[in-house]
Design an enzyme around this catalytic site. Structure first.
Site, PDB file in Angstrom:
ATOM      1  N   ASP A   9       0.875  -1.162   0.000  1.00 59.92           N
ATOM      2  CA  ASP A   9       0.000   0.000   0.000  1.00 59.92           C
ATOM      3  C   ASP A   9       0.922   1.225   0.000  1.00 59.92           C
ATOM      4  OD1 ASP A   9      -2.246   1.698   0.493  1.00 59.92           O
ATOM      5  OD2 ASP A   9      -1.732   1.660   2.636  1.00 59.92           O
ATOM      6  N   ASP A  11       0.012   5.091   0.890  1.00 62.81           N
ATOM      7  CA  ASP A  11      -0.164   6.070   1.980  1.00 62.81           C
ATOM      8  C   ASP A  11      -0.192   5.375   3.349  1.00 62.81           C
ATOM      9  OD1 ASP A  11      -0.433   8.303   0.180  1.00 62.81           O
ATOM     10  OD2 ASP A  11      -2.433   7.558  -0.285  1.00 62.81           O
TER      11      ASP A  11
HETATM   12 MG   LIG Z   1      -2.791   3.217   3.422  1.00 62.30          MG
END
Ligand SMILES: [Mg+2]
Ligand SMILES: [Zn+2]
Length: 181
Positions: A9, A11
């Site tokens: 992922d 962020d």
């Molecule tokens: Mg995230």
């Protein structure tokens, strides 16, 4: 034979999450230790693929070209630090559009598996949201959670670490315990 990969992922894992979205390279800040973690993953011979929800595009806060340029710069900085990002897949849609590529949807994981010849069942997905864990489980990947785990993550017995750098030993442990095929 298909290769394995570490899906990340973006962020809250690679960079510091902003409540108002990362809308430009100026707003992109690598999370503490993430560049070091990416270098270690590269040393382990892992292919690294980023799977990210970027509704900022669908909300009109950022263009698709602007997002691509952030990802090109991010990939360059990671490479300069000794890491690697093989590909970035981003869902640009807003949650209310109901697409299948926004996590916990797994369309981008399936696309990556096809395009990059990756075996999802031998892959790890690292994320800081419950939706990352759900996407990993739905796609047959091993989830690894970073950040402050919630009850659901703890309940499911998902390996957790405070950040990506501390998650590297967990990924190494997953690799050691993997049954060779
Ligand atoms: Mg995230
Ligand atoms: Zn989407």
């Amino acid at each position: 034979m298909s290769d394995r990969a570490v899906f990340l992922d973006r962020d809250g894992v690679i960079n510091v999450r902003r409540p108002d979205h990362v809308k430009s390279w100026a707003e992109f800040r690598f999370a503490p230790g993430s560049l070091c973690a990416l270098r270690r993953l590269a040393t382990m011979g892992e292919r690294v693929v980023v799977i990210t929800n970027q509704a900022a595009v669908g909300r009109g806060l950022l263009t698709a070209a602007g997002l691509a340029s952030i990802h090109a710069l991010m990939t360059d900085v990671v490479a300069a630090a000794g890491g690697r990002i093989d590909r970035v897949y981003a869902c640009p849609h807003r949650p209310d559009w109901g697409c299948g590529c926004r996590k916990p949807g797994i369309d981008l994981l399936l696309l990556a598996a096809t395009e990059l010849d990756i075996d999802l069942r031998r892959s790890v997905l690292v994320g800081d949201s419950a939706t990352d864990v759900l996407a990993a489980l739905a796609a047959g990947c091993q989830p690894v959670f970073v950040g402050e785990p919630d009850g659901d993550v703890l309940l499911r017995g998902v390996p957790s670490a405070p950040d990506l750098l501390s998650a590297v030993p967990l990924i190494e442990a997953v690799r050691r315990s993997a049954v060779p095929c």
